[in-house]
Design a protein around this motif. Structure first.
Motif, short mmCIF file in Angstrom:
data_model
loop_
_atom_site.label_atom_id
_atom_site.label_comp_id
_atom_site.label_asym_id
_atom_site.label_seq_id
_atom_site.Cartn_x
_atom_site.Cartn_y
_atom_site.Cartn_z
N THR A 70 0.83 -1.20 0.00
CA THR A 70 0.00 0.00 0.00
C THR A 70 0.86 1.25 0.00
O THR A 70 2.03 1.21 0.40
N GLY A 71 0.29 2.35 -0.46
CA GLY A 71 0.99 3.62 -0.44
C GLY A 71 0.78 4.43 -1.70
O GLY A 71 -0.16 4.20 -2.48
N ASP A 72 1.71 5.37 -1.93
CA ASP A 72 1.69 6.25 -3.10
C ASP A 72 2.61 5.65 -4.16
O ASP A 72 3.83 5.72 -4.06
N PHE A 73 2.00 5.04 -5.20
CA PHE A 73 2.77 4.39 -6.25
C PHE A 73 3.19 5.37 -7.34
O PHE A 73 3.97 5.03 -8.21
N ASN A 74 2.61 6.57 -7.31
CA ASN A 74 2.90 7.58 -8.32
C ASN A 74 2.64 7.04 -9.73
O ASN A 74 3.34 7.40 -10.68
N ALA A 75 1.64 6.20 -9.85
CA ALA A 75 1.30 5.59 -11.15
C ALA A 75 -0.17 5.21 -11.14
O ALA A 75 -0.76 4.99 -10.07
N ILE A 76 -0.76 5.12 -12.31
CA ILE A 76 -2.16 4.73 -12.46
C ILE A 76 -2.24 3.37 -13.11
O ILE A 76 -1.32 2.94 -13.81
N MET A 77 -3.35 2.69 -12.86
CA MET A 77 -3.54 1.34 -13.40
C MET A 77 -4.20 1.38 -14.77
O MET A 77 -3.89 0.57 -15.64
N HIS A 78 -5.14 2.32 -14.95
CA HIS A 78 -5.92 2.38 -16.18
C HIS A 78 -6.05 3.84 -16.63
O HIS A 78 -5.89 4.77 -15.81
N PRO A 79 -6.34 4.09 -17.90
CA PRO A 79 -6.54 5.46 -18.36
C PRO A 79 -7.65 6.19 -17.60
O PRO A 79 -7.60 7.42 -17.46
N SER A 80 -8.64 5.44 -17.09
CA SER A 80 -9.74 6.07 -16.37
C SER A 80 -9.33 6.55 -14.98
O SER A 80 -10.14 7.18 -14.28
N ASP A 81 -8.09 6.25 -14.57
CA ASP A 81 -7.63 6.66 -13.24
C ASP A 81 -7.10 8.09 -13.23
O ASP A 81 -6.38 8.47 -12.31
N ASP A 95 3.95 -0.72 -16.95
CA ASP A 95 4.80 -1.38 -15.97
C ASP A 95 4.07 -1.65 -14.66
O ASP A 95 4.23 -2.71 -14.05
N PHE A 96 3.26 -0.68 -14.22
CA PHE A 96 2.56 -0.83 -12.94
C PHE A 96 1.53 -1.95 -12.97
O PHE A 96 1.59 -2.87 -12.14
N PRO A 97 0.56 -1.94 -13.90
CA PRO A 97 -0.41 -3.05 -13.91
C PRO A 97 0.24 -4.40 -14.18
O PRO A 97 -0.20 -5.42 -13.63
N ASN A 98 1.29 -4.44 -15.00
CA ASN A 98 1.99 -5.70 -15.24
C ASN A 98 2.67 -6.21 -13.97
O ASN A 98 2.69 -7.42 -13.69
N CYS A 99 3.21 -5.29 -13.19
CA CYS A 99 3.85 -5.67 -11.93
C CYS A 99 2.84 -6.26 -10.96
O CYS A 99 3.10 -7.29 -10.33
N ILE A 100 1.68 -5.63 -10.82
CA ILE A 100 0.66 -6.11 -9.88
C ILE A 100 0.17 -7.50 -10.30
O ILE A 100 -0.05 -8.37 -9.45
N ALA A 101 0.03 -7.71 -11.60
CA ALA A 101 -0.41 -9.03 -12.08
C ALA A 101 0.65 -10.08 -11.80
O ALA A 101 0.34 -11.20 -11.37
N LYS A 102 1.91 -9.74 -12.04
CA LYS A 102 2.99 -10.70 -11.82
C LYS A 102 3.16 -11.03 -10.35
O LYS A 102 3.49 -12.16 -9.97
N ALA A 103 2.94 -10.04 -9.50
CA ALA A 103 3.06 -10.25 -8.06
C ALA A 103 1.84 -10.96 -7.48
O ALA A 103 1.82 -11.28 -6.28
#
Length: 250
Positions: A70-81, A95-103
């Motif tokens: 949790t925290g401030d990732f300084n990134a969005i997951m989707h264009p709607s964010d 990179d961010f959504p790919n990282c969350i999926a891989k983790a």
């Protein structure tokens, strides 16, 4: 910076970096334990590559335990964010959504402010984004299925305060009902069935059937307890007559 109440939780630092702090958190009251990674992502996409690499490879390390990120990732997951500003989607933003999926992380249910960051400007220059997130792995959400992240209104910061409530653990389920064949030989079995089936229940045939089965379950449980108590009383009487005999009551 991480602050905590030492009377309620104990924290053990696992790893510290400029973009993340991973620690073990244990409740002193209940003994519950979780591994938590607090994130503060850099502004530069190039600098954030180290963060994505770390989280992606931690799945194998933290997979067996409840893990929250949790925290401030300084990134969005989707264009709607985001709302306002440049609407293009650069390659590095994957990179961010790919990282969350891989983790193998899943977003914790959220409520409150949709966009957690504001650039402080008004009108056409205003930009809103969701930069603050809360994720959990399978073990964390299985242990605390009612976990929720609440994003509150901004006050002094350009980010929304985030409050994560894991919620109460799900109540332990009791043993499933099992019909014991020897109940049919107990005195009072026929009477229990007659009482359950004699109750007038409204609804369609299936609803009436299931309602009467639930009633019968209660009658049979009471019948079982009554016979069990009678057996215990009998055993206690026998024990007084034969004090040298060791008898176990079931």
């Amino acid at each position: 910076m991480i602050c905590w109440n030492p009377q309620r939780v104990s924290i053990s630092n696992i790893i510290l970096d400029s973009q993340w702090i991973t620690c073990d958190v244990e409740s002193k009251q209940r003994g519950d334990y979780a591994r938590v990674t607090f994130v503060y992502g850099h502004n530069s996409p190039t600098e954030r590559i180290a963060l994505w690499s770390y989280l992606s490879h931690q799945q194998t390390v933290n997979g067996p335990c409840p893990w929250m990120v949790t925290g401030d990732f300084n990134a969005i997951m989707h264009p709607s964010d985001r709302n306002g500003g440049d609407n293009s989607w650069a390659n590095y933003m994957d990179d961010f959504p790919n990282c969350i999926a891989k983790a193998e992380l899943m977003q914790i249910k959220g409520s409150g402010m949709r966009f957690t960051w504001h650039n402080g400007r008004q009108g056409d220059a205003s930009i809103l984004k969701k930069l603050d997130w809360a994720f959990g792995n399978h073990h964390l959400l299985a242990k605390w299925p009612l976990a929720q992240a609440t994003f509150q209104a901004r006050v002094a910061s350009d980010h929304s305060p985030m409050v994560i409530n894991l919620g109460p653990r799900p109540p332990r389920q009791g043993a499933r009902f099992k019909f014991l064949n020897h109940w049919t030989k107990h005195e009072g079995f026929d009477r229990a069935v007659q009482l359950a089936w004699g109750v007038r229940v409204q609804g369609n045939p299936i609803n009436r059937l299931t309602a009467k089965l639930r009633l019968l379950k209660g009658y049979l449980n009471n019948l079982h307890k009554a016979h069990r108590m009678a057996c215990i009383v009998y055993v206690m009487k026998m024990a007084r007559r034969l004090p040298a005999l060791r008898i176990w009551a079931y």
